[in-house]
Design a protein around this motif. Structure first.
Motif, mmCIF file in Angstrom:
data_model
loop_
_atom_site.group_PDB
_atom_site.id
_atom_site.type_symbol
_atom_site.label_atom_id
_atom_site.label_comp_id
_atom_site.label_asym_id
_atom_site.label_seq_id
_atom_site.Cartn_x
_atom_site.Cartn_y
_atom_site.Cartn_z
ATOM 1 N N HIS A 67 18.833 18.292 42.119
ATOM 2 C CA HIS A 67 18.693 16.890 42.498
ATOM 3 C C HIS A 67 19.549 15.990 41.600
ATOM 4 N N ARG A 68 19.553 16.289 40.299
ATOM 5 C CA ARG A 68 20.374 15.494 39.364
ATOM 6 C C ARG A 68 21.854 15.567 39.751
ATOM 7 N N THR A 69 22.321 16.781 40.087
ATOM 8 C CA THR A 69 23.728 16.946 40.488
ATOM 9 C C THR A 69 24.011 16.133 41.751
ATOM 10 N N HIS A 70 23.097 16.226 42.733
ATOM 11 C CA HIS A 70 23.295 15.476 43.984
ATOM 12 C C HIS A 70 23.365 13.968 43.713
ATOM 13 N N VAL A 71 22.487 13.481 42.833
ATOM 14 C CA VAL A 71 22.459 12.039 42.539
ATOM 15 C C VAL A 71 23.775 11.607 41.899
ATOM 16 N N ILE A 72 24.277 12.406 40.937
ATOM 17 C CA ILE A 72 25.534 12.040 40.257
ATOM 18 C C ILE A 72 26.685 12.005 41.263
ATOM 19 N N VAL A 73 26.780 13.049 42.112
ATOM 20 C CA VAL A 73 27.884 13.109 43.090
ATOM 21 C C VAL A 73 27.744 11.969 44.106
ATOM 22 N N ALA A 74 26.530 11.770 44.614
ATOM 23 C CA ALA A 74 26.317 10.747 45.649
ATOM 24 C C ALA A 74 26.561 9.339 45.111
ATOM 25 N N MET A 75 26.130 9.074 43.880
ATOM 26 C CA MET A 75 26.322 7.729 43.339
ATOM 27 C C MET A 75 27.794 7.463 43.011
ATOM 28 N N THR A 76 28.538 8.539 42.651
ATOM 29 C CA THR A 76 29.985 8.384 42.455
ATOM 30 C C THR A 76 30.637 8.046 43.796
ATOM 31 N N LEU A 77 30.232 8.787 44.837
ATOM 32 C CA LEU A 77 30.751 8.512 46.181
ATOM 33 C C LEU A 77 30.407 7.085 46.623
ATOM 34 N N TYR A 78 29.190 6.666 46.279
ATOM 35 C CA TYR A 78 28.729 5.315 46.633
ATOM 36 C C TYR A 78 29.647 4.260 46.016
ATOM 37 N N LEU A 79 29.942 4.430 44.712
ATOM 38 C CA LEU A 79 30.800 3.448 44.029
ATOM 39 C C LEU A 79 32.210 3.451 44.614
ATOM 40 N N VAL A 80 32.727 4.650 44.900
ATOM 41 C CA VAL A 80 34.084 4.749 45.459
ATOM 42 C C VAL A 80 34.139 4.088 46.846
ATOM 43 N N THR A 81 33.189 4.433 47.713
ATOM 44 C CA THR A 81 33.190 3.844 49.071
ATOM 45 C C THR A 81 32.949 2.342 49.001
ATOM 46 N N LEU A 82 32.131 1.913 48.044
ATOM 47 C CA LEU A 82 31.865 0.471 47.906
ATOM 48 C C LEU A 82 33.146 -0.282 47.549
ATOM 49 N N LEU A 83 33.896 0.275 46.592
ATOM 50 C CA LEU A 83 35.144 -0.376 46.170
ATOM 51 C C LEU A 83 36.157 -0.406 47.312
ATOM 52 N N ILE A 84 36.323 0.731 47.998
ATOM 53 C CA ILE A 84 37.311 0.819 49.090
ATOM 54 C C ILE A 84 36.915 -0.110 50.234
ATOM 55 N N VAL A 90 29.302 1.946 55.602
ATOM 56 C CA VAL A 90 29.766 3.231 55.044
ATOM 57 C C VAL A 90 29.142 3.550 53.665
ATOM 58 N N PRO A 91 29.058 2.565 52.719
ATOM 59 C CA PRO A 91 28.477 2.901 51.407
ATOM 60 C C PRO A 91 27.007 3.337 51.457
ATOM 61 N N THR A 92 26.344 3.102 52.581
ATOM 62 C CA THR A 92 24.929 3.520 52.643
ATOM 63 C C THR A 92 24.800 5.027 52.911
ATOM 64 N N LEU A 93 25.892 5.670 53.363
ATOM 65 C CA LEU A 93 25.806 7.111 53.660
ATOM 66 C C LEU A 93 25.433 7.952 52.431
ATOM 67 N N PRO A 94 26.098 7.738 51.268
ATOM 68 C CA PRO A 94 25.668 8.510 50.082
ATOM 69 C C PRO A 94 24.218 8.210 49.674
ATOM 70 N N VAL A 95 23.763 6.994 49.963
ATOM 71 C CA VAL A 95 22.372 6.638 49.626
ATOM 72 C C VAL A 95 21.407 7.456 50.490
ATOM 73 N N ILE A 96 21.780 7.653 51.766
ATOM 74 C CA ILE A 96 20.943 8.487 52.648
ATOM 75 C C ILE A 96 20.879 9.910 52.088
ATOM 76 N N TRP A 97 22.010 10.379 51.576
ATOM 77 C CA TRP A 97 22.065 11.723 50.969
ATOM 78 C C TRP A 97 21.093 11.806 49.770
ATOM 79 N N VAL A 98 21.117 10.762 48.925
ATOM 80 C CA VAL A 98 20.224 10.741 47.755
ATOM 81 C C VAL A 98 18.762 10.766 48.195
#
Lengths: 71, 135
Positions: free
Chosen positions: B16-33, B53-61
């Protein structure tokens, strides 16, 4: 509630991680149990009792029972 | 039939920790783009899609959190759910209070997504406090 989990684990030379694996709980939970900061559910207490092959009242001691009797 | 072996609570927490780190990184990247792209996007379906689009990684989390809680042991579940309850209570109180101040006392507008940030911050901070209590 007091308990003898640490003593029973040490007798078997198990690490906290090994005990956690046998009980299917996390190592943090074993640590919290051994330091008596967390009281287990009845289900977990039964699992601990069965794993160590001891009755529950030999492993867990309610605080009122643990206190020395009044003079 | 599900034949996947059940993870131990420690392994489930690590995953779960790994998923959160990857998903939140994706969230920040998609948010910026998406924030950059939205400035040049006319109103319409594309604008709505980019905004979501930035809500997709949040759904993953959220999915990862649900799976973790199903495999967590009783203390892990207790800590997470107690911290979540406190975070939800504080966020609800803050949202209501600030909503009144904004509507009736002229306070500046705060975007609704700040509730997500607030609930996450309080959840994480209170979760740490609870784990320290059990150490």
């Amino acid at each position: 509630m007091k308990n003898r989990i640490h003593v029973l684990r040490a007798e078997r030379r198990w690490t906290q991680a090994e005990l956690a694996e046998r009980l299917n709980v996390s190592r943090q939970t074993i640590n919290a149990l051994e330091t008596e900061k967390y009281d287990p559910s009845l289900q977990l207490a039964f699992s601990i009792s069965r794993l160590f092959g001891r009755p529950m009242d030999e492993i867990f001691l309610f605080e009122a029972d643990a206190a020395p009797p009044n003079p | 039939m599900n034949t996947k072996p059940r993870l131990s609570p420690d392994a489930a927490a690590r995953r779960h920790r790994t998923h959160v780190i990857v998903a939140m990184t994706l969230y920040l990247v998609t948010l910026l783009i998406c924030t950059k792209l939205l400035k040049a996007t006319p109103p319409g379906a594309l604008q709505i899609t980019l905004a979501l689009v930035p809500t997709l990684p949040v759904i993953w989390v959220m999915g990862s959190l649900y799976r973790f809680l199903m495999q967590a042991d009783e203390l892990q579940r207790r800590v997470h759910l107690e911290a979540l309850a406190v975070a939800a209570g504080i966020t609800a109180f803050f949202s209501l209070t600030y909503g009144f101040l904004e509507q009736f006392a002229g306070f500046p507008h705060i975007a609704a997504w700040w509730t997500f940030v607030l609930i996450d911050l309080v959840w994480g901070a209170y979760g740490c406090v609870l784990w320290c209590r059990y150490k």
